[in-house]
Design a protein around this motif. Structure first.
Motif, mmCIF file in Angstrom:
data_model
loop_
_atom_site.group_PDB
_atom_site.id
_atom_site.type_symbol
_atom_site.label_atom_id
_atom_site.label_comp_id
_atom_site.label_asym_id
_atom_site.label_seq_id
_atom_site.Cartn_x
_atom_site.Cartn_y
_atom_site.Cartn_z
ATOM 1 N N UNK A 253 0.820 -1.207 0.000
ATOM 2 C CA UNK A 253 0.000 0.000 0.000
ATOM 3 C C UNK A 253 0.847 1.248 0.000
ATOM 4 N N UNK A 254 0.375 2.284 0.693
ATOM 5 C CA UNK A 254 1.048 3.569 0.738
ATOM 6 C C UNK A 254 2.437 3.405 1.375
ATOM 7 N N UNK A 255 3.428 4.041 0.767
ATOM 8 C CA UNK A 255 4.824 3.761 1.086
ATOM 9 C C UNK A 255 5.163 3.968 2.558
ATOM 10 N N UNK A 256 4.754 5.083 3.127
ATOM 11 C CA UNK A 256 5.175 5.389 4.488
ATOM 12 C C UNK A 256 4.596 4.407 5.490
ATOM 13 N N UNK A 257 3.357 3.963 5.266
ATOM 14 C CA UNK A 257 2.750 2.976 6.168
ATOM 15 C C UNK A 257 3.472 1.637 6.068
ATOM 16 N N UNK A 258 3.845 1.233 4.839
ATOM 17 C CA UNK A 258 4.541 -0.041 4.644
ATOM 18 C C UNK A 258 5.941 0.019 5.260
ATOM 19 N N UNK A 259 6.664 1.112 5.034
ATOM 20 C CA UNK A 259 8.013 1.254 5.596
ATOM 21 C C UNK A 259 7.956 1.292 7.118
ATOM 22 N N UNK A 260 6.934 1.944 7.669
ATOM 23 C CA UNK A 260 6.805 1.986 9.133
ATOM 24 C C UNK A 260 6.616 0.580 9.695
ATOM 25 N N UNK A 261 5.776 -0.222 9.062
ATOM 26 C CA UNK A 261 5.558 -1.598 9.506
ATOM 27 C C UNK A 261 6.848 -2.404 9.398
ATOM 28 N N UNK A 262 7.564 -2.247 8.296
ATOM 29 C CA UNK A 262 8.824 -2.964 8.095
ATOM 30 C C UNK A 262 9.848 -2.577 9.154
ATOM 31 N N UNK A 263 9.993 -1.280 9.425
ATOM 32 C CA UNK A 263 10.984 -0.835 10.390
ATOM 33 C C UNK A 263 10.619 -1.253 11.809
ATOM 34 N N UNK A 264 9.329 -1.273 12.138
ATOM 35 C CA UNK A 264 8.915 -1.745 13.456
ATOM 36 C C UNK A 264 9.278 -3.223 13.622
ATOM 37 N N UNK A 265 8.994 -4.025 12.590
ATOM 38 C CA UNK A 265 9.337 -5.449 12.662
ATOM 39 C C UNK A 265 10.844 -5.638 12.722
ATOM 40 N N UNK A 266 11.582 -4.819 11.980
ATOM 41 C CA UNK A 266 13.035 -4.925 11.955
ATOM 42 C C UNK A 266 13.611 -4.588 13.328
#
Length: 426
Positions: A253-266
């Motif tokens: 989906x929208x880039x910032x939401x996806x990157x936020x989810x990825x960085x939280x998991x990371x």
């Protein structure tokens, strides 16, 4: 471009004329053992020669899914970012789209000219000169000799390798080869450009040039698929993104939401999420130095205990203690270390450095560090907390572990900056 495969096919012409890439339920498996992989390959070829249908939906011994049921669409002029840890399946997905390898199940539909840039100097012959490789590489990407001649000077100017254009590519540095490969790809006027980590090389000046060129191509309708471990590149270039983990599509989906989810998991990867207050055992009179820390927790503005503070939200770090005597001029110190990256110190606060004189009366007391906003980005942290007066140390908490979450987009930040905005007319 149509390629026939054993269990599916790659075709062109998606129904929506604006869709340039359509990926549906794409899966790819690999074998961890080389000898067994060769054996499986022979078995598969034999099965196809005998006219039988091989089973591609189940794993055989020592096989694993590099991609599993991945679906997405890319439209004309869009920029799609692929994020995920190493081994997530990002490069495998690009190689399938570019036609370098075949998937086991699913379909890929391509519309338009595709220019893959998925390895430094991919397609270059090391013993040929830069000039010869430009003609060879761009002809593979679909340009005629006449078209290459017309673009030749522009390609070399962009790559900034005039001094080495007639030297063998094997003598080029990795940065020079990457610049030449990027220049060849973006000057083919592609409808789709696949980019895998190549923007990570080169100096800042060349990176800025690449970003400007990509922006111009996108304005002209070129669609991108960009793989990068640099979240800033994804955020700056892509308007949509896909997050892959172990071959699975986690979110899109929208880039910032996806990157936020990825960085939280990371940030939370490999460690247990730390939540709730820290309750400390009561000390005996012999163990106490006059003041004991009883508990540490976070609270909201209403005084409710928070399991996890939120970035950008008001919060208080509360240190409850029990004093056996009157303490004048107490100094409370807090040292916060990030556990999500390289154990870096991110925050150090003391009441003494803030010129706050704390007086603690005998009995139970709660010391609050009131913060109008939690400035930490999502991640796991450890706080070292101490209470002392001059050189006399009363008590210390070596590690209060806590997790910070976010419901805002702060992926571009190292911390949350409190702020207000004003327009002043003069």
């Amino acid at each position: 471009m149509t390629t026939e495969l054993s269990d599916r096919e790659i075709t062109v012409e998606p129904e929506d004329s604006e869709v340039v890439i359509s990926v549906e339920r794409l899966s790819k498996k690999f074998c961890r053992n080389l000898r067994r992989s060769l054996l499986y390959g022979v078995q598969d070829i034999t099965t196809e020669l005998l006219g039988r249908k091989r089973t591609s939906t189940r794993l055989r011994s020592q096989e694993f899914w590099a991609l599993k049921n991945v679906s997405f669409q890319l439209r004309r002029g869009e920029a799609l970012g692929l994020v995920g840890s190493n081994g997530a399946g990002k490069s495998t997905l690009l190689r399938i789209i570019s036609g370098l390898i075949n998937p086991d199940t699913g379909s890929v539909k391509i519309r338009g000219r595709l220019a893959p840039l998925i390895a430094l100097g991919a397609g270059f012959n090391p013993i040929l000169t830069g000039r010869e490789n430009i003609y060879a590489n761009m002809s593979i990407l679909g340009l005629s000799t006449k078209e290459i001649k017309a673009k030749f000077d522009e390609v070399v100017d962009f790559a900034e390798i005039w001094d080495a254009i007639d030297a063998p590519v094997q003598n080029y540095s990795s940065g020079m080869a990457a610049r030449l490969g990027f220049a060849c790809a973006v000057h083919t006027d592609p409808d789709i450009l696949l980019i895998d980590e190549v923007l990570a090389v080169g100096d800042i000046k060349f990176k800025m040039k690449c970003h400007r060129k990509l922006a111009k191509l996108r304005e002209n309708g070129t669609a991108f698929v960009l793989v990068s471990h640099n979240s800033h590149s994804i955020l700056n270039i892509c308007n949509t993104a896909i997050y892959l983990a172990k071959g699975q599509l986690i979110t899109s989906g929208e880039t910032e939401a996806v990157v936020r989810k990825y960085e939280e998991d990371l940030c939370l990867s490999g460690m247990e999420k730390a939540t709730g207050p820290l309750i400390l055992p009561k000390k005996s009179p012999e163990e106490s130095f006059g003041l004991d820390i009883i508990s540490v927790c976070f609270k909201d503005e209403q005084g409710n205990i928070l399991d996890t503070p939120m970035s950008g939200e008001p919060t208080s770090l509360c240190v409850e203690c029990f004093a056996h005597k009157y303490i004048d001029n107490a100094n409370v110190g807090i040292l916060v270390t990030s556990l999500s990256g390289e154990s870096d110190r991110v925050l150090y606060l003391t009441s003494a450095s803030d010129n706050e004189i704390l007086t603690i009366a005998p009995g139970s007391t709660e010391i609050q560090i009131q913060m109008p906003y939690c400035c930490l980005i999502p991640g796991v942290y450890s706080a070292k907390i101490y209470i002392r007066s001059g050189v006399c140390s009363f008590d210390i908490v070596e590690s209060f572990r806590f997790t910070v979450q976010a419901d805002k987009t702060i992926s571009r930040c190292l911390f949350y900056q409190p702020r207000t905005w004003k327009v002043i007319k003069k």
